[in-house]
Design a protein around this motif. Structure first.
Motif, mmCIF file in Angstrom:
data_model
loop_
_atom_site.group_PDB
_atom_site.id
_atom_site.type_symbol
_atom_site.label_atom_id
_atom_site.label_comp_id
_atom_site.label_asym_id
_atom_site.label_seq_id
_atom_site.Cartn_x
_atom_site.Cartn_y
_atom_site.Cartn_z
ATOM 1 N N GLY A 1 0.804 -1.214 0.000
ATOM 2 C CA GLY A 1 0.000 0.000 0.000
ATOM 3 C C GLY A 1 0.831 1.255 0.000
ATOM 4 N N TYR A 2 0.940 1.893 -1.133
ATOM 5 C CA TYR A 2 1.541 3.225 -1.251
ATOM 6 C C TYR A 2 2.875 3.354 -0.502
ATOM 7 N N GLY A 3 3.821 2.547 -0.941
ATOM 8 C CA GLY A 3 5.174 2.663 -0.413
ATOM 9 C C GLY A 3 5.582 1.589 0.567
ATOM 10 N N SER A 4 4.649 0.791 1.056
ATOM 11 C CA SER A 4 4.979 -0.282 1.991
ATOM 12 C C SER A 4 4.494 -1.616 1.428
ATOM 13 N N SER A 5 5.096 -2.693 1.884
ATOM 14 C CA SER A 5 4.650 -4.023 1.491
ATOM 15 C C SER A 5 4.796 -4.958 2.678
ATOM 16 N N SER A 6 4.030 -6.037 2.658
ATOM 17 C CA SER A 6 4.041 -7.002 3.747
ATOM 18 C C SER A 6 4.829 -8.244 3.331
ATOM 19 N N GLU A 7 6.007 -8.408 3.894
ATOM 20 C CA GLU A 7 6.812 -9.586 3.576
ATOM 21 C C GLU A 7 6.094 -10.870 3.976
ATOM 22 N N ASP A 8 5.356 -10.817 5.085
ATOM 23 C CA ASP A 8 4.646 -12.014 5.548
ATOM 24 C C ASP A 8 3.507 -12.383 4.604
ATOM 25 N N ALA A 9 2.732 -11.390 4.172
ATOM 26 C CA ALA A 9 1.631 -11.673 3.250
ATOM 27 C C ALA A 9 2.164 -12.178 1.911
ATOM 28 N N ILE A 10 3.256 -11.595 1.456
ATOM 29 C CA ILE A 10 3.866 -12.021 0.190
ATOM 30 C C ILE A 10 4.377 -13.450 0.309
ATOM 31 N N ARG A 11 4.970 -13.770 1.444
ATOM 32 C CA ARG A 11 5.467 -15.134 1.667
ATOM 33 C C ARG A 11 4.311 -16.136 1.702
ATOM 34 N N ALA A 12 3.171 -15.713 2.247
ATOM 35 C CA ALA A 12 2.011 -16.605 2.334
ATOM 36 C C ALA A 12 1.353 -16.810 0.974
#
Length: 244
Positions: free
Chosen positions: A92-103
């Motif tokens: 979201g607008y400059g940030s990302s979730s490494e955990d969600a991407i890994r899942a």
């Protein structure tokens, strides 16, 4: 009510000016709902939708632990304050979730096919949810919905954008301009889920330069920073212990 301060008024004036530029120099026109043929990459997204659905199904096993969207994005509290609109955020607008991407690695891989990707999440509407008419804060992005889990009662599940009512279909993309008034509802007895994406609206110079600047400043605004912190707090709870 408190009157907005001078800083807010100046910022809003800049946004209003940028919106006028985006309308004038739009490279794809300004319809409320776009023809998917305008964006050749849409076919690639639709071709692999079942991979995204498979990852969604694993997420939905823990659906009740997902946050209400208003718990992540405070701005939507004017239209939703319950947990019948849940989210699973990838970026979201400059940030990302490494955990969600890994899942959901396949979902993230497919998302990279979208030029100008700015935000992405699974958007979950529980039965009975109805978002009242509203509009997005800025017309420098377009919104994409990919139908992933759509109730069979087609007449009870829809989104209205301006004067056009659209129905989601599993495996099909819907692209619209959320700067137009819109509302969405799920009056069926089943859950509706879409992959919800914001991507940069194609514009010509000088709008393209101004839009690039504003969207790249967005991560530094209080609104986006607050959402980032709320997302990180939720991730810490949801993903605790995974991978250990």
């Amino acid at each position: 009510m408190m009157r907005p301060g001078p800083g807010y008024r100046v910022g809003q004036a800049i946004v209003d000016w940028a919106e006028r530029l985006n309308l004038r120099y739009a490279a794809v026109g300004n319809p409320p709902v776009h023809d998917n043929a305008t964006f050749p990459w849409v076919a690639e997204i639709e071709r692999e939708w079942e991979l995204i659905r498979a990852e969604l199904d694993r997420v939905l096993i823990r659906k009740e632990e997902l946050p209400g969207f208003h718990e992540i994005v405070s701005e939507v509290r004017s239209i939703s304050t319950d947990r019948d609109w849940k989210s699973f955020v990838f970026c979201g607008y400059g940030s990302s979730s490494e955990d969600a991407i890994r899942a959901c690695p396949e979902t993230w891989r497919i998302l990279q096919k979208i030029p100008g990707l700015k935000a992405a999440m699974f958007s979950i509407f529980e039965p009975g949810k109805h978002l009242q008419p509203h509009r997005g804060p800025y017309n420098g992005v377009l919104r994409l919905h990919l139908g992933l889990k759509v109730p069979a009662e087609r007449d009870k599940v829809a989104i209205r954008v301006a004067d056009r009512v659209c129905h989601w279909e599993e495996g099909k993309v819907l692209i619209f301009d959320d700067a137009y008034e819109h509302e969405a509802w799920n009056h069926s007895g089943e859950t509706r889920v879409v992959l919800f994406v914001d991507f940069v609206k194609p514009t010509r110079f000088p709008a393209s330069a101004v839009n690039w600047m504003l969207l790249n400043l967005a991560p530094f605004t209080p609104f986006v920073r607050e959402g980032y912190k709320a997302q990180k707090r939720w991730e810490k709870l949801f993903f605790a212990g995974e991978g250990s």
